[in-house]
Design a protein around this motif. Structure first.
Motif, PDB file in Angstrom:
ATOM      1  N   ALA A  87      17.260 -13.642  -0.476  1.00 19.22           N
ATOM      2  CA  ALA A  87      18.273 -14.146  -1.389  1.00 19.22           C
ATOM      3  C   ALA A  87      17.927 -15.581  -1.781  1.00 19.22           C
ATOM      4  O   ALA A  87      17.134 -16.252  -1.116  1.00 19.22           O
ATOM      5  N   LEU A  88      18.517 -16.043  -2.878  1.00 16.26           N
ATOM      6  CA  LEU A  88      18.292 -17.413  -3.324  1.00 16.26           C
ATOM      7  C   LEU A  88      18.620 -18.393  -2.200  1.00 16.26           C
ATOM      8  O   LEU A  88      19.649 -18.282  -1.543  1.00 16.26           O
ATOM      9  N   GLN A  89      17.699 -19.334  -1.954  1.00 19.66           N
ATOM     10  CA  GLN A  89      17.849 -20.261  -0.832  1.00 19.66           C
ATOM     11  C   GLN A  89      17.932 -21.703  -1.315  1.00 19.66           C
ATOM     12  O   GLN A  89      17.183 -22.107  -2.199  1.00 19.66           O
ATOM     13  N   TYR A 106      16.081 -25.534  -4.796  1.00 22.57           N
ATOM     14  CA  TYR A 106      16.482 -24.121  -4.697  1.00 22.57           C
ATOM     15  C   TYR A 106      15.259 -23.243  -4.934  1.00 22.57           C
ATOM     16  O   TYR A 106      14.460 -23.504  -5.850  1.00 22.57           O
ATOM     17  N   TRP A 107      15.143 -22.181  -4.117  1.00 24.71           N
ATOM     18  CA  TRP A 107      13.936 -21.347  -4.128  1.00 24.71           C
ATOM     19  C   TRP A 107      14.304 -19.863  -4.100  1.00 24.71           C
ATOM     20  O   TRP A 107      15.309 -19.479  -3.513  1.00 24.71           O
ATOM     21  N   SER A 108      13.426 -19.073  -4.708  1.00 22.04           N
ATOM     22  CA  SER A 108      13.550 -17.611  -4.644  1.00 22.04           C
ATOM     23  C   SER A 108      12.271 -17.068  -4.009  1.00 22.04           C
ATOM     24  O   SER A 108      11.257 -16.900  -4.691  1.00 22.04           O
ATOM     25  N   GLU A 129       9.321 -18.923  -6.039  1.00 24.30           N
ATOM     26  CA  GLU A 129       9.644 -19.406  -7.384  1.00 24.30           C
ATOM     27  C   GLU A 129      10.736 -20.456  -7.248  1.00 24.30           C
ATOM     28  O   GLU A 129      11.809 -20.175  -6.691  1.00 24.30           O
ATOM     29  N   VAL A 131      13.722 -22.595  -8.540  1.00 23.43           N
ATOM     30  CA  VAL A 131      14.745 -22.447  -9.587  1.00 23.43           C
ATOM     31  C   VAL A 131      15.690 -23.647  -9.595  1.00 23.43           C
ATOM     32  O   VAL A 131      16.797 -23.566 -10.116  1.00 23.43           O
ATOM     33  N   ALA A 157      25.078 -16.342  -1.486  1.00 20.11           N
ATOM     34  CA  ALA A 157      23.949 -16.354  -0.547  1.00 20.11           C
ATOM     35  C   ALA A 157      24.407 -15.940   0.846  1.00 20.11           C
ATOM     36  O   ALA A 157      23.742 -15.154   1.530  1.00 20.11           O
TER      37      ALA A 157
END
Length: 408
Positions: A87-89, A106-108, A129, A131, A157
């Motif tokens: 999940a988006l972190q 923020y990272w994916s 990635e 974000v 999240a």
């Protein structure tokens, strides 16, 4: 352009996305230029170092969970050999220009296994990635909504993390129940009559591919015993239940059928009425000490090994047919026989012992033959332990392993 002239190391470095390669111990083996640029680190600051020494959690944020979540995902990939999309972190990064200052990022992430020649996870491909700009741009479009959007982001999240944790716990409970059921259905390790045998069962690591393997040893009329191993496709409670049905059916059939091939014929007909039994593999061997003969038949199973007292290894592969349910019409299964001498050793096993992802089965059979030859002087119990030690990956196999050894 052919594969032989492609410089894959150069391709890796110029990939437009952030990618790092991590060892199973979570140490950086390599990172491409995009990864280093976005992370704000040099190659010397990263390669050869433990991931969380390079990127620890923000010590000023008591709610920081990025390190814990990322570690759980990476270790899950190492244990199961399965890809894991996170999940988006939110994972803050310390500024290299202003030590002690942490930048909100923020990272994916997506983590995937890269398998070595032995089928174990040799590296983890960690693709990320960023974000951060997307999140901040969205938030800045309505500054009054920024706290709300951030709260929504964290709420989603956390919800995803909670769902993942509940699923993990449910899989773990199912695995425990299935293993207990399987243990109850398999015969206790013991010699058969006055003949000596050693058995082993090792479940797969993680929650996948467990509880479909079985073994069985039965007394037969005269100075004979029947030995079988099998492997049900699938995992969990259902596979354990199917395993119990097929093991019991083959055990009964081997006591009354005229040879292993007829016993597998009966099992194949019975398997047509059992949901989940299709594509099951099994091998049945009748050991006759009066004639010093092994009669055998295989339904798509890896060949049993006969370790001769002088050290040679013979694979029993002259009576192999497709797995159960592979043919639309019933066809009698083949049977073959081979002689044995006193002091020889018969070894039956399931594919977890020899098969590795991306590797031809002959490589696994060759490993088994070398290990048997090396330990041919060992007694049965030490031999069983030595085979598992030599052939199973140190971090555990990704498939069940059943092993039966009989001294002839």
């Amino acid at each position: 352009m052919t594969d032989a002239v492609i410089d894959y190391a150069a391709v890796f470095q110029v990939l437009p996305g952030m990618v790092a390669l991590l060892t199973p111990e979570l140490v950086y083996a390599d990172a491409n230029e995009a990864y280093l640029l976005s992370a704000g680190r040099t190659r010397e600051q990263v390669i050869g170092r433990y991931l969380f020494d390079v990127f620890p959690d923000n010590p000023d944020d008591p709610g920081a969970s990025g390190m814990r979540n990322l570690s759980a995902s990476l270790l899950r990939v190492v244990a199961t050999g399965e890809r894991d999309a996170m999940a988006l972190q939110r994972y803050d990064v310390q500024s290299t220009e202003r030590p002690g200052e942490w930048e909100e990022r923020y990272w994916s992430p997506v983590n995937a296994p890269l398998f070595g020649p032995d089928g174990s996870v040799a590296l983890v491909v960690h693709r990320v990635e960023e974000v951060t700009q997307l999140i901040k741009a969205r938030d800045s479009s309505d500054s009054s909504r920024t706290p709300v959007l951030e709260a929504e982001l964290y709420t989603r999240a956390r919800e995803l993390q909670e769902v993942n944790e509940r699923l993990r716990q449910a899989h773990a409970r199912e695995r425990e129940v299935a293993l207990a059921l399987q243990k109850a259905m398999l015969p206790a390790p013991a010699d058969v009559g006055h003949h000596r045998a050693a058995v082993r069962y090792r479940p797969a690591v993680g929650t996948l591919n467990v509880c479909g393997d079985w073994y069985d040893l039965v007394d037969l009329p005269g100075d004979r015993i029947g030995v079988s191993v099998g492997d049900v496709v699938g995992h969990g409670l259902h596979a354990a239940g199917v395993m119990g049905l097929l093991r019991s059916a083959l055990s009964a059939a081997s006591r009354v059928a005229d040879g292993p091939a007829k016993a597998l014929d009966v099992l194949g007909l019975y398997a047509r009425s059992v949901d989940g039994a299709e594509s099951t593999t099994a091998v049945e061997i009748s050991i006759d000490w009066d004639s010093h003969t092994l009669a055998y038949s295989s339904a798509g199973h890896p060949p049993a090994a006969l370790l001769h007292a002088y050290g040679g290894v013979e694979f029993l592969d002259r009576a192999t047919d497709p797995p159960l349910g592979a043919r639309p019409e019933h066809v009698p299964r083949p049977q073959a026989a081979t002689a044995f001498a006193e002091g020889d050793t018969l070894v039956l096993y399931t594919d977890g012992l020899i098969e590795r992802r991306g590797e031809d089965i002959d490589a696994g059979l060759a490993r088994l033959a070398r290990s048997l030859t090396r330990h041919r002087a060992a007694d049965l119990e030490p031999l069983a332990d030595a085979l598992l030690f030599d052939l199973l990956p140190p971090q555990g196999a990704t498939d069940d392993t059943a092993l039966v050894i009989v001294r002839l």
